[in-house]
Enzyme design. Structure first.
Site, short mmCIF file in Angstrom:
data_model
loop_
_atom_site.label_atom_id
_atom_site.label_comp_id
_atom_site.label_asym_id
_atom_site.label_seq_id
_atom_site.Cartn_x
_atom_site.Cartn_y
_atom_site.Cartn_z
N GLU B 58 12.86 -2.51 5.09
CA GLU B 58 11.85 -1.61 5.66
C GLU B 58 12.46 -0.33 6.21
O GLU B 58 11.89 0.74 6.08
CB GLU B 58 11.05 -2.32 6.77
CG GLU B 58 10.01 -3.31 6.26
CD GLU B 58 10.60 -4.65 5.84
OE1 GLU B 58 11.81 -4.84 6.02
OE2 GLU B 58 9.85 -5.50 5.32
N HIS B 127 1.85 -12.33 10.40
CA HIS B 127 1.19 -11.68 9.26
C HIS B 127 -0.26 -11.35 9.59
O HIS B 127 -1.10 -11.24 8.70
CB HIS B 127 1.23 -12.57 8.01
CG HIS B 127 2.60 -12.72 7.43
ND1 HIS B 127 3.55 -13.53 7.99
CD2 HIS B 127 3.18 -12.16 6.34
CE1 HIS B 127 4.66 -13.48 7.26
NE2 HIS B 127 4.46 -12.65 6.26
#
Lengths: 326, 320, 332
Positions: B58, B127
């Protein structure tokens, strides 16, 4: 790689200028005229000057934070007075007095910095990708220290830089101390070049106190990058003879630094070593040296005057103006 | 007009913008396949130089976006799940929003961070986040939270054309929603709230999937309470005027926010309404938010995330 | 039983030839691994003492980490500066201590600085450098076995080693440096990155011998046509102009055509003055000595350079030694 007489004198002149600005910055901080920190860089400044002096104007450079990148930016060709004014919070600064330790000289390929170490590894990926897309042979040079290399962003950045064959030259200025922690406490190895080699990235170790060696190694690395051969890692072994930042404890690993050892290190002062060689080779004369030193002093004095006479940045209306682009 | 699903609308916006401007490119882990099908098929259309698959990295994705943006490109950084922004928080919350500001306002950073957010899929605390309050805490970052396919497309196109970093959070629970999408191009400017249901008794402010739940509540209460539902659509910039106009009309407010209640956007909006329209209020503002727990996986999720019954109860209570 | 000396150069295998000549980074952890294998072999021969040069990386320390051996290890009591001179001083001390042999880990450059002061102490050079003509591409375990035999049997250089020639560099009449493979005169004016791989800069090449199989500028010698009897002899080559040119590997992966003006066999003990000044001398591949305009530098080939252990011979002796040791242990 060979350098012309003119190139060798340019290296010398830039090193003298960088050193003069380092002394100036230290004094201005001590006098309370800086609004930021200052992390001195004298004796470790050859690597920055050697790295940046022969880059193309449109090459992208991420300066090191030590000496706040003056050696790199002077090498790259920017007028340091705007960066000095920035350190003093002046409206004439390169970031209009908002950034203090941040530098922006877009036409010289200095596109900004982050004061959070490790950004250069991933932001460089974007610069490298853009340079590759531009297709004009631009090269990205990212400078950093051994402390910064411990960040995980190094892995994330280096990994894709090799994978995508980006035109990036990573220049490590390894002075063996990260703020207050020695290299021995930070890594199970001494030559960081081994880390780069693990990605299949060509890596070289040079004497960072030898400005010609640095310029030569970076020059070869830049050549590779321009030819589309991907990233290179140049490790410059350098020294730190001062504390981390002006006024901070001169300590490492919880203890005072051994000043005898620091004195030993000082023998590897790069400017006088280089000067001696230049004289021996007949490339410069004593008179040239005096002239270069005088010009550097005048430049620094003029920069100080410019900064001090510039208005302090206190215009609150710029906050809105700078927050978002229209 | 054709009926498009929420993720298809996103895909179409990306496709149109990639085709329109060669400076636009997309990168992220798995964008060639796309777990939520938002980017599916784009690599076939635009090639691997414009739609770039990355490793799970990321920081490399977001750092790359910042670098490329400062050199005139318009990167779209796909973070897959908005929960993953924390692995690149340095870039997303600090570097990108502040870069222009710290460097004297001379640059623009046209970056879109795109990720699916929110819960209601029982996929657990890593999530299911709706981390917009964290983003709003960092001036310089725009935050876009579309609640319908039509908005998803129009707002994404505006985000890509914006010269500033934008975090575009689409909601995973809205993926299957379908709506008529015009054939011709349209753009929804950032910073314009939408009145989804007109009403006179109470104002419900809710974005993204919460807006969908709020509309359902309003429809259920038809005949009993006249509910005005406002969708801010973007939280930064926030169209406070539209909200205040409604507050003046109804005098009562319920704010529904999927983010954790504590220090969340709902609390912030309550404060802003009180600062600007305290005298217009006929009752204390109520908020329905995620309870102050991590979002549990599995069936416990419903005890933490806002539920339709809670929204109904809050509306009834505020009009009492 | 005599001891074995170890000099491992932490700086070898990292110079600019990684960028310009496809060289590989030689990691210091790998050097430590090689040394581990050397120690294990020495230990199996019952060697009691190993003398190690301390270095800035601590290759010796890392090699001994978690290593289960009986031999005792002594680190030389010397200041480590991380420069060439460390190895030269260490070799001097080891020679004075009368170690049986010195195992070196490095390239041509490393062995050059060791050979400056090792005297008649035989060297067992393991290649961990870039241009490796002098050191051997040999597995650490095998090197340890050979060194073990030399030490256990207290063999002398003349019994077990081959004497290699060296080139001596004189400033007027003072010996200032030596080279084991080649001396290259070039028009550089700075040491810079030290490695010299720029054929356009070269004026002259001096070689200790012109055997085939060399890499670096010394390979030019092997590429020239000379009588077989002259192969093992020194050579002096003038570069540039002329009608002849030869193809030679001047660095890993760098095949270059070198124009030859003239060449001659270098007779031992015949001093040849350097005609080019200012210029730079590269010794065994690295720019080392800058020559000012008025300096009188000359080169002389001396056949009495360092001893290098004859591995085959040492291993045969090792076999006999182990067999004897085994029989002894049967008796007891």
């Amino acid at each position: 790689m060979k350098f012309s007489k003119k190139d060798l004198i340019k290296l010398y002149t830039n090193l003298v200028r960088a050193r003069t600005f380092d002394m100036l910055c230290t004094r201005l901080l001590a006098e309370g005229k800086f609004v930021s920190f200052y992390h001195e860089g004298a004796w470790g400044d050859a690597a920055g000057v050697g790295t940046a002096t022969f880059l193309r104007k449109d090459d992208i450079l991420y300066p090191h934070h030590r000496a706040h990148g003056f050696p790199h930016m002077i090498g790259k060709g920017v007028d340091p007075k705007y960066y000095l004014a920035e350190h003093c919070g002046r409206a004439t600064g390169c970031c209009s007095g908002v950034g203090t330790v941040h530098a922006l000289f877009e036409e010289y390929g200095i596109l900004g910095q982050s004061a959070i170490l490790g950004a250069q590894f991933t932001v460089s990926v974007g610069w490298g990708l853009a340079a590759k897309k531009n297709g004009t042979g631009q090269v990205v040079v990212a400078s950093f220290g051994d402390g910064t290399l411990a960040r995980g962003t190094w892995h994330e950045g280096a990994n894709v830089a090799v994978l995508w064959k980006l035109p990036i030259v990573y220049v490590l200025e390894n002075n063996g101390i990260a703020q207050y922690v020695s290299l021995e406490k930070a890594y199970p190895l001494k030559d960081m070049a081994s880390l780069a080699a693990g990605y299949g990235m060509p890596a070289v170790v040079v004497d960072g106190q030898d400005i010609v060696a640095v310029a030569e190694a970076v020059g070869e690395a830049v050549k590779r990058a321009r030819q589309g051969k991907g990233p290179t890692f140049v490790e410059c072994k350098t020294i730190r003879v001062t504390s981390h930042g002006y006024g901070s404890p001169h300590m490492v690993d919880g203890e005072q630094r051994d000043m005898n050892m620091v004195e030993e290190l000082k023998k590897r002062e790069p400017l006088s070593m280089y000067e001696k060689n230049l004289l021996k080779q007949g490339i410069i004369t004593k008179e040239d040296i005096e002239e270069i030193a005088k010009a550097a002093k005048e430049e620094a004095a003029a920069a100080e005057k410019f900064a001090m006479e510039s208005p302090i940045q206190e215009d609150a209306s710029i906050l809105d103006q700078y927050l978002y682009a229209e | 007009m054709r009926l498009l699903q929420y993720n298809e609308a996103i895909n179409e916006a990306l496709s149109e913008e990639l085709a329109r401007d060669e400076k636009v490119f997309l990168l992220g882990e798995g964008v060639g396949v796309s777990s939520l099908a938002t980017t599916r098929g784009l690599v076939q259309k635009f090639g691997p130089d414009r739609v770039i698959d990355t490793p799970i990295a990321e920081a490399a994705i977001t750092g790359c976006a910042i670098g490329a943006a400062t050199m005139g490109y318009r990167p779209i950084a796909d973070l897959m799940y908005s929960d993953f922004l924390y692995t690149a928080a340095d870039d997303v919350l600090i570097r990108a929003p502040q870069w222009r500001f710290l460097h004297g306002g001379r640059q623009s950073l046209p970056i879109v961070f795109i990720a699916g957010s929110g819960g209601y899929r029982k996929v657990g605390p890593e999530h299911s986040h709706s981390p917009h309050s964290i983003m709003l805490h960092h001036p310089g970052l725009k935050v876009v939270v579309p609640s319908t396919p039509y908005d998803a497309k129009g707002l994404l196109k505006a985000s890509i054309r914006d010269d500033n970093p934008v975090f575009y959070m689409f909601h995973k629970a809205l993926i299957g929603m379908k709506e008529d999408i015009p054939e011709e191009e349209y753009i929804i400017p950032l910073g314009q709230a939408k009145v989804r249901r007109e009403g006179t008794d109470v104002t419900v402010v809710a974005a993204s999937y919460m807006n969908y739940l709020a509309i359902q509540a309003a429809d259920k209460l038809k005949g009993e309470i006249s509910v005005e539902v406002i969708d801010p659509r973007t939280l930064e910039p926030l169209d406070l005027d539209t909200i205040l106009k409604s507050v003046i009309k109804t005098g009562r407010v319920v704010i529904v926010d999927e983010d954790t209640e504590r220090c969340g956007f709902a609390g912030e909006l309550m404060a802003q309404i009180m600062e600007h329209a305290f005298d217009e209020l006929d009752a204390p503002i109520k908020r329905v938010c995620a309870a102050n727990y991590p979002i549990p996986s599995g069936f416990l999720e419903k005890f933490v995330l806002p539920q339709p019954a809670q929204i109904l109860a809050a509306i009834r209570e505020v009009v009492k | 039983m005599r001891s074995v000396g170890i000099i491992a150069n932490p700086g070898s295998g990292k110079d600019i030839r990684r960028l310009i000549a496809c060289g590989s980074v030689f990691d210091n952890n790998e050097k430590a691994n090689i040394l581990k294998r050397v120690f294990l072999a020495l230990d199996s021969f019952g060697i009691e003492k190993v003398v190690i040069m301390p270095d800035i990386y601590g290759i010796g320390y890392h090699a001994l980490e978690d290593l289960d051996v009986h031999l005792s290890t002594v680190f030389l009591d010397m200041a480590v500066e991380g420069i060439q001179d460390d190895s030269t001083r260490a070799a001097q001390i080891m020679a004075d201590m009368d170690v049986a042999c010195i195992i070196t880990l490095g390239g041509d450059g490393t062995n050059r600085v060791v050979a400056k002061s090792c005297g008649d102490t035989p060297l067992l050079p393991i290649s961990t450098g870039t241009n490796n003509v002098f050191p051997l591409m040999i597995e650490g375990t095998i090197a340890g076995m050979a060194a073990g035999a030399v030490a256990a049997l207290s063999l002398k250089g003349e019994d077990i080693a081959i004497r290699k020639p060296r080139l001596e560099i004189y400033d007027d009449t003072t010996l200032i440096d030596v080279a084991l493979v080649d001396v290259v005169v070039s028009d550089h004016c700075f040491a810079g990155c030290r490695a010299n791989c720029d054929e356009t800069s070269v004026y002259e090449i001096y070689l200790t011998n012109s055997e085939p199989g060399h890499i670096g500028f010394s390979a030019v010698g092997a590429a020239l046509t000379v009588a077989d009897a002259d192969r093992g002899r020194g050579m002096h080559i003038s570069v540039g102009g002329g009608n002849e040119r030869v193809l030679a590997p001047i660095a890993p992966g760098m095949m270059r055509w070198i124009p030859i003006r003239s060449y001659q066999i270098l007779e031992p003990h015949k001093s040849l003055p350097i005609k080019f000044a200012p210029s730079f001398l590269s010794l065994d591949g690295e720019r080392e000595i800058d020559i000012g305009k008025d300096e009188k530098i000359s080169i002389l080939l001396n056949e009495a350079g360092p001893y290098v252990v004859d591995i085959q011979k040492a291993l045969l002796m090792a076999r006999d030694y182990v067999n004897r040791l085994d029989k002894l242990s049967d008796l007891t």
